[in-house]
Design a protein around this motif. Sequence first.
Motif, PDB file in Angstrom:
ATOM      1  N   ASN A   1      -6.414  -5.653 -11.117  1.00 30.04           N
ATOM      2  CA  ASN A   1      -6.536  -6.958 -11.142  1.00 30.04           C
ATOM      3  C   ASN A   1      -6.067  -7.977 -10.831  1.00 30.04           C
ATOM      4  N   ILE A   2      -5.027  -7.576  -9.997  1.00 25.39           N
ATOM      5  CA  ILE A   2      -3.954  -8.388  -9.307  1.00 25.39           C
ATOM      6  C   ILE A   2      -4.490  -9.075  -8.204  1.00 25.39           C
ATOM      7  N   SER A   3      -4.352 -10.653  -8.372  1.00 24.24           N
ATOM      8  CA  SER A   3      -5.105 -11.441  -7.414  1.00 24.24           C
ATOM      9  C   SER A   3      -4.591 -11.258  -6.323  1.00 24.24           C
ATOM     10  N   ASP A   4      -5.197 -11.309  -5.199  1.00 27.96           N
ATOM     11  CA  ASP A   4      -4.855 -11.259  -3.597  1.00 27.96           C
ATOM     12  C   ASP A   4      -4.178  -9.818  -3.496  1.00 27.96           C
ATOM     13  N   PHE A   5      -4.481  -8.694  -4.363  1.00 34.84           N
ATOM     14  CA  PHE A   5      -3.917  -7.401  -4.141  1.00 34.84           C
ATOM     15  C   PHE A   5      -3.958  -6.984  -2.797  1.00 34.84           C
ATOM     16  N   LYS A   6      -5.052  -6.973  -1.856  1.00 34.87           N
ATOM     17  CA  LYS A   6      -5.213  -6.534  -0.576  1.00 34.87           C
ATOM     18  C   LYS A   6      -4.618  -7.050   0.391  1.00 34.87           C
ATOM     19  N   ASP A   7      -4.277  -8.522   0.330  1.00 32.42           N
ATOM     20  CA  ASP A   7      -3.248  -9.205   1.062  1.00 32.42           C
ATOM     21  C   ASP A   7      -1.940  -8.630   0.898  1.00 32.42           C
ATOM     22  N   LYS A   8      -1.563  -8.748  -0.486  1.00 29.85           N
ATOM     23  CA  LYS A   8      -0.389  -8.321  -0.765  1.00 29.85           C
ATOM     24  C   LYS A   8       0.120  -7.111  -0.216  1.00 29.85           C
ATOM     25  N   ILE A   9      -0.853  -6.230  -0.496  1.00 27.48           N
ATOM     26  CA  ILE A   9      -0.385  -4.666   0.104  1.00 27.48           C
ATOM     27  C   ILE A   9      -0.191  -4.689   1.448  1.00 27.48           C
ATOM     28  N   ILE A  10      -1.040  -5.482   2.281  1.00 27.55           N
ATOM     29  CA  ILE A  10      -0.934  -5.311   3.526  1.00 27.55           C
ATOM     30  C   ILE A  10       0.476  -5.911   3.866  1.00 27.55           C
ATOM     31  N   LYS A  11       0.659  -6.914   3.421  1.00 25.02           N
ATOM     32  CA  LYS A  11       2.023  -7.915   3.619  1.00 25.02           C
ATOM     33  C   LYS A  11       3.381  -6.825   3.290  1.00 25.02           C
ATOM     34  N   ASP A  12       3.022  -6.093   2.375  1.00 23.87           N
ATOM     35  CA  ASP A  12       4.309  -5.006   1.899  1.00 23.87           C
ATOM     36  C   ASP A  12       4.311  -3.963   2.754  1.00 23.87           C
ATOM     37  N   PHE A  13       2.980  -3.476   3.190  1.00 28.53           N
ATOM     38  CA  PHE A  13       2.791  -2.545   4.108  1.00 28.53           C
ATOM     39  C   PHE A  13       3.774  -2.868   5.496  1.00 28.53           C
ATOM     40  N   CYS A  14       3.386  -4.016   5.836  1.00 26.17           N
ATOM     41  CA  CYS A  14       3.940  -4.353   7.093  1.00 26.17           C
ATOM     42  C   CYS A  14       5.482  -4.758   7.252  1.00 26.17           C
ATOM     43  N   GLU A  15       5.935  -5.141   6.119  1.00 29.42           N
ATOM     44  CA  GLU A  15       7.546  -5.332   6.047  1.00 29.42           C
ATOM     45  C   GLU A  15       8.103  -4.049   5.721  1.00 29.42           C
ATOM     46  N   PHE A  16       7.391  -3.202   5.008  1.00 35.27           N
ATOM     47  CA  PHE A  16       8.190  -1.736   4.715  1.00 35.27           C
ATOM     48  C   PHE A  16       8.118  -1.048   6.020  1.00 35.27           C
ATOM     49  N   SER A  17       6.739  -0.956   6.913  1.00 31.89           N
ATOM     50  CA  SER A  17       6.829  -0.270   8.181  1.00 31.89           C
ATOM     51  C   SER A  17       7.896  -0.866   9.150  1.00 31.89           C
ATOM     52  N   SER A  18       8.201  -2.066   8.900  1.00 31.71           N
ATOM     53  CA  SER A  18       9.081  -2.783  10.193  1.00 31.71           C
ATOM     54  C   SER A  18      10.582  -2.145  10.108  1.00 31.71           C
ATOM     55  N   ASN A  19      10.978  -1.533   8.619  1.00 25.92           N
ATOM     56  CA  ASN A  19      12.048  -1.192   8.452  1.00 25.92           C
ATOM     57  C   ASN A  19      12.160   0.307   8.340  1.00 25.92           C
ATOM     58  N   ASN A  20      11.015   1.052   8.068  1.00 32.30           N
ATOM     59  CA  ASN A  20      10.788   2.282   7.784  1.00 32.30           C
ATOM     60  C   ASN A  20       9.539   2.669   8.759  1.00 32.30           C
ATOM     61  N   GLU A  21       9.887   3.822   9.659  1.00 29.20           N
ATOM     62  CA  GLU A  21       8.778   4.314  10.506  1.00 29.20           C
ATOM     63  C   GLU A  21       7.774   5.029   9.839  1.00 29.20           C
ATOM     64  N   ILE A  22       6.814   4.715   9.769  1.00 24.76           N
ATOM     65  CA  ILE A  22       5.635   5.428   9.150  1.00 24.76           C
ATOM     66  C   ILE A  22       5.115   6.448  10.354  1.00 24.76           C
ATOM     67  N   GLY A  23       5.648   7.817  10.326  1.00 24.99           N
ATOM     68  CA  GLY A  23       5.242   8.797  11.536  1.00 24.99           C
ATOM     69  C   GLY A  23       6.354   9.223  12.100  1.00 24.99           C
ATOM     70  N   PRO A  24       6.491  10.082  12.934  1.00 25.81           N
ATOM     71  CA  PRO A  24       4.910  10.477  13.651  1.00 25.81           C
ATOM     72  C   PRO A  24       4.083  11.381  12.746  1.00 25.81           C
ATOM     73  N   VAL A  25       2.952  11.461  13.048  1.00 19.85           N
ATOM     74  CA  VAL A  25       2.145  12.500  12.173  1.00 19.85           C
ATOM     75  C   VAL A  25       2.299  13.977  12.652  1.00 19.85           C
ATOM     76  N   LEU A  26       2.557  14.567  11.488  1.00 21.19           N
ATOM     77  CA  LEU A  26       2.698  16.043  11.561  1.00 21.19           C
ATOM     78  C   LEU A  26       1.579  16.986  11.256  1.00 21.19           C
ATOM     79  N   TYR A  27       0.907  17.602  11.901  1.00 18.73           N
ATOM     80  CA  TYR A  27      -0.185  18.271  11.771  1.00 18.73           C
ATOM     81  C   TYR A  27       0.087  19.681  10.993  1.00 18.73           C
TER      82      TYR A  27
END
Length: 167
Positions: free
Chosen positions: A61-87
């Motif tokens: 029930n956190i207001s603007d949760f979707k937008d907050k998570i997207i912002k958090d993810f973009c900030e996180f991924s700019s400093n921490n490489e997400i990937g490469p995918v390992l099958y």
Amino acid sequence: MDRELICGGKFVFGHETISLLVSFNNLPNKINFEGNDLFLNDFLHVSLVCIGKIIEKHVVNISDFKDKIIKDFCEFSSNNEIGPVLYTNEFKFVEKEDKKTIVVMCNVPNLNKFFDLINEKYGLNIEYPPTHVTLYKLANKLGIFLTDLDDIKNLTKPISNPIGFLL
């Protein structure tokens, strides 16, 4: 289907989910599995953060949760490489209601650290998702969300490699 590039174009957001696009060479356009004609998915991706499913499952029930998570993810991924995918070359047949798919499981480095971050930041207890790529699905059907180990246990069964070569 509404999809938009986020985080400087590195990721895709659509269906309330942050995804990473992937590609494969030489996959057949159609396979038959247990009498089902399954077609190559036209949107090959790894679902990284299923925000809509998190909100639903954890009654967020956190207001603007979707937008907050997207912002958090973009900030996180700019400093921490997400990937490469390992099958893992671990394949599963997934069935739910009128949908049937074949997925290949994978690992996505650093994604678990992002879930640790948002769990701590928002006081949640979100399980690290079972990352996978939906390779094949029934014609004119969407894929099936697999967001936690209960989904893996209840909706999937292990199968041998249906395409005959390693990814």
